[in-house]
Design a protein around this motif. Structure first.
Motif, PDB file in Angstrom:
ATOM      1  N   ALA A 499       0.835  -1.207   0.000  1.00 48.99           N
ATOM      2  CA  ALA A 499       0.000   0.000   0.000  1.00 48.99           C
ATOM      3  C   ALA A 499       0.865   1.251   0.000  1.00 48.99           C
ATOM      4  O   ALA A 499       0.563   2.229  -0.693  1.00 48.99           O
ATOM      5  CB  ALA A 499      -0.934  -0.008   1.212  1.00 48.99           C
ATOM      6  N   LEU A 500       1.948   1.234   0.763  1.00 54.07           N
ATOM      7  CA  LEU A 500       2.866   2.383   0.782  1.00 54.07           C
ATOM      8  C   LEU A 500       3.574   2.541  -0.560  1.00 54.07           C
ATOM      9  O   LEU A 500       3.743   3.654  -1.068  1.00 54.07           O
ATOM     10  CB  LEU A 500       3.888   2.223   1.903  1.00 54.07           C
ATOM     11  N   SER A 501       3.986   1.416  -1.119  1.00 57.10           N
ATOM     12  CA  SER A 501       4.637   1.474  -2.426  1.00 57.10           C
ATOM     13  C   SER A 501       3.698   2.049  -3.479  1.00 57.10           C
ATOM     14  O   SER A 501       4.094   2.885  -4.294  1.00 57.10           O
ATOM     15  CB  SER A 501       5.094   0.072  -2.843  1.00 57.10           C
ATOM     16  N   GLY A 504       3.568   5.674  -3.439  1.00 57.35           N
ATOM     17  CA  GLY A 504       4.803   6.363  -3.818  1.00 57.35           C
ATOM     18  C   GLY A 504       5.751   6.614  -2.668  1.00 57.35           C
ATOM     19  O   GLY A 504       6.721   7.362  -2.824  1.00 57.35           O
ATOM     20  N   VAL A 505       5.498   6.018  -1.503  1.00 59.39           N
ATOM     21  CA  VAL A 505       6.388   6.182  -0.355  1.00 59.39           C
ATOM     22  C   VAL A 505       7.662   5.370  -0.585  1.00 59.39           C
ATOM     23  O   VAL A 505       7.604   4.179  -0.896  1.00 59.39           O
ATOM     24  CB  VAL A 505       5.699   5.720   0.949  1.00 59.39           C
ATOM     25  N   ARG A 506       8.797   5.994  -0.449  1.00 64.48           N
ATOM     26  CA  ARG A 506      10.077   5.295  -0.571  1.00 64.48           C
ATOM     27  C   ARG A 506      10.527   4.832   0.812  1.00 64.48           C
ATOM     28  O   ARG A 506      10.475   5.594   1.780  1.00 64.48           O
ATOM     29  CB  ARG A 506      11.134   6.202  -1.189  1.00 64.48           C
ATOM     30  N   GLY A 537      10.096   0.612  -4.777  1.00 62.99           N
ATOM     31  CA  GLY A 537      10.235   1.714  -3.834  1.00 62.99           C
ATOM     32  C   GLY A 537      10.788   1.332  -2.489  1.00 62.99           C
ATOM     33  O   GLY A 537      10.835   2.156  -1.580  1.00 62.99           O
ATOM     34  N   LEU A 538      11.225   0.057  -2.319  1.00 59.52           N
ATOM     35  CA  LEU A 538      11.738  -0.397  -1.031  1.00 59.52           C
ATOM     36  C   LEU A 538      13.151  -0.935  -1.211  1.00 59.52           C
ATOM     37  O   LEU A 538      13.374  -1.837  -2.022  1.00 59.52           O
ATOM     38  CB  LEU A 538      10.824  -1.475  -0.431  1.00 59.52           C
ATOM     39  N   ALA A 574       8.379  15.924  -3.238  1.00 65.83           N
ATOM     40  CA  ALA A 574       7.358  15.626  -2.236  1.00 65.83           C
ATOM     41  C   ALA A 574       7.189  16.710  -1.193  1.00 65.83           C
ATOM     42  O   ALA A 574       6.372  16.570  -0.292  1.00 65.83           O
ATOM     43  CB  ALA A 574       7.708  14.311  -1.535  1.00 65.83           C
ATOM     44  N   THR A 575       7.937  17.821  -1.285  1.00 67.93           N
ATOM     45  CA  THR A 575       7.963  18.771  -0.172  1.00 67.93           C
ATOM     46  C   THR A 575       6.682  19.560  -0.020  1.00 67.93           C
ATOM     47  O   THR A 575       6.326  19.966   1.073  1.00 67.93           O
ATOM     48  CB  THR A 575       9.130  19.753  -0.333  1.00 67.93           C
TER      49      THR A 575
END
Length: 603
Positions: A499-501, A504-506, A537-538, A574-575
């Protein structure tokens, strides 16, 4: 959370806490060294609160180059600066509260330093808890503890030309040499007119008692029977300590009735560093949470970093790792908040549960409050960083809040949160990778131990059987979700990372080579975390020569480099993309529970 009346203060580069009270006799607390200071941090705070409740204004603080104060352990003239820090603390307490008398209370090395500083600081009385009679005695014990401590394969010796490495802290040869010259049994003047000495059963403070009496001081003695409990367990240390009660009563003797306390100059302190500014923050419900915001003078377009507690260690981190990381990040133009979750460090207790617990599900809300504090300072996106139990909280706050755009997880002992466990319980319930047990299952002695229900053998067998049952349950949940779109098992960690991937969460996941937490990784993702390694992404890394808490400085530096790489990969995109709280974790990854009956991951 109950509001905390204490106030963060700054004086001559030292960070501290002022606990106001109305009495005319003040107290400066002189903390122990290194790992002992971390282990007793919460108890030391409780002690300060008890003294203030008895009418004694109290200042507890970090020596120069320790905790949140300016400088580092490798700076020159550390002993002189530590003693000078005590004198500066006394001056600050007098100025801020107007007290007429000041007592110094020192624990372990802090007791040695308190005596060394007492006359120049004008201390009226001294309370010494498990004091060392000399710097040489302290060095002998520190060296022995460092040599006896288990070290990872490939790590350099604990004692060598660079100094003594113990619990992630280094005492340099220069500091050691200065300490060798400090011998309280050779003092020629009494350090104070009143002295209370509480010694541990195996202590060597009798020589101090004899010497101080010969110099004309009124010395009282009492046993420090709970010394071992205080120094060896973060959870046990926060319980009532009879020695602290004894010291409080002694210090309050003959004191005039207290009036409402006053604190002068209670503005928020700002600690100026090379290219950065740090300031303490209180935030969250009832302003009960505490952290240090470190902001660079020249900010880069990067997400901020949220540094969470490592186990039950306070916000400064094991071996001061969180402070080092924060100031390193600031040099790169990246802001950070190192914070204490509820019931840890300098944050308030959580209603209905005892202090010092880890893997608590309500810590996700605390971490989100940290994100709110960063957002209020202008940092809308963040990378959450956690070691051990902090890694589990980081994972779940990422699932709950889209402001988290990156994760750095170090040696996660569990991937689930529940009602909380002690650090000892978490360690005791850890199960190694299956391969570590399979060879032993061919040994008749092991089966005999299982059949006679030996506690350790039974726990291993139960852990392996629960792993198998969990795999079946998670597999069934995935099949069900594939058919219906719902129904993932609540502890399906792979689904959570997917779900995080997808969002787009690295993620950076780091394990120390051979760490016990690799068993949890295997149980969730297969040998070596194979399923996670194939996830977009991991990035997974192993640290050679590293212990669980990254006490080895080479391992800390390697992790810092990996964190730099993660922040570079996330970049500037992402900022400014997320504001406000998200809708919560994906179905099946939210209220993950822990089975406290077995101490293992949940059903």
């Amino acid at each position: 959370m109950t509001p905390d009346p204490s106030t963060p203060v700054l004086f001559e580069g030292c960070f501290g806490w002022l606990h106001p009270a109305g009495g005319c006799r003040g107290v400066v607390l002189c903390a122990p060294y290194g790992g002992e200071a971390l282990a007793t941090h919460r108890a030391w705070r409780r002690f300060a609160e008890a003294l203030a409740a008895a009418g004694l204004p109290v200042l507890r603080f970090d020596y120069p180059g320790t905790g949140n104060s300016v400088g580092g352990e490798g700076d020159p003239a550390r002993l002189d600066s530590w003693i000078g820090g005590i004198r500066a603390a006394v001056d600050h307490l007098r100025t801020a509260t107007g007290v007429e008398e000041v007592a110094l209370v020192g624990l372990r090395l802090g007791a040695l330093l308190a005596v060394a500083a007492a006359r120049a600081a004008g201390a009226d009385s001294l309370a010494l808890l498990a004091p060392f009679p000399s710097g040489r005695a302290f060095l002998q014990e520190l060296r022995a503890v460092a040599l006896l401590a288990e070290r990872p394969a490939g790590a350099p010796p604990a004692v060598g030309p660079s100094g003594i490495d113990s619990a992630g802290f280094r005492l340099t040869p220069e500091t050691a040499e200065a300490l060798r010259a400090l011998d309280l049994t050779r003092m020629t003047e009494a350090p104070a007119r009143r002295v209370l000495i509480l010694d541990r059963p195996e202590g060597r403070a009798a020589a101090l008692t004899e010497r101080f009496r010969a110099l004309g001081a009124a010395v009282e003695e009492a046993p420090f029977s709970d010394h071992a409990r205080l120094m060896t367990s973060v959870q046990q240390a926060v319980l009532d300590c009879p020695a602290f009660t004894r010291v409080t009563a002694w210090l309050a003797q003959g004191m005039a009735p207290a009036e409402p306390g006053r604190v002068a100059g209670a503005s928020t302190p700002r600690l100026g560093l090379a290219g950065a500014v740090e300031r303490p923050l209180r935030f969250g419900p009832g302003a009960g949470l505490f952290g240090i915001l470190c902001e660079p003078a020249a900010a880069a377009e990067r997400p901020a970093v949220l540094l969470l507690n490592s186990g039950a260690t306070p916000h400064t981190g094991t071996g001061r790792m969180s402070v080092r990381l924060a100031r390193r990040l600031a040099a790169r133009g990246i802001a950070s908040l190192r914070m204490d979750l509820g019931g840890l460090g300098d944050s308030a207790s959580k209603p209905g549960r005892r202090d010092g617990l880890i893997y608590c599900r309500d810590m996700v809300e605390d971490a989100q409050a940290g994100l709110d504090a960063l957002a209020a300072a202008g940092h809308g996106a963040a990378v959450a960083v956690g070691l051990c139990a902090g890694a589990a909280v980081a994972l779940h706050v990422a699932l709950a809040d889209p402001r988290v755009v990156g994760l750095a997880l170090v040696n996660p002992g569990r991937f689930v949160l529940g009602d909380g466990v002690t650090q000892e319980e978490a360690i005791g319930s850890a199960v190694k990778p299956a391969a570590a047990y399979f060879t032993r299952l061919t040994e008749p002695a092991v089966w005999r131990a299982i059949l006679r229900q030996d506690r350790k053998a039974s726990r291993v067998a139960r852990g392996l059987s629960e792993r198998a049952a969990r795999r079946l349950r998670i597999g069934a949940g995935r099949l069900r979700a594939g058919l219906t779109g719902r129904g993932y098992a609540r502890d399906d960690v792979l689904h959570a990372f997917q779900a995080l991937s997808d969002r787009g969460v690295r993620t950076l996941m780091v394990h120390s080579e051979g760490d016990v937490t690799l068993g949890e990784l295997e149980s969730q993702a297969g040998a070596g975390g194979g399923r996670l390694r194939r996830m977009g992404g991991l990035l997974m890394e192993r640290l050679a020569g590293a212990d669980h808490s990254l006490m080895e400085r080479a391992a800390r530096e390697r992790f810092a480099d990996l964190l730099d790489d993660l922040l570079d990969r996330i970049g500037t995109g992402a900022t400014g993309t997320v504001r406000g709280k998200g809708p919560g974790p994906p179905e099946g990854t939210g209220a993950l529970r822990v089975n406290h009956a077995t101490g293992s991951s949940p059903a």
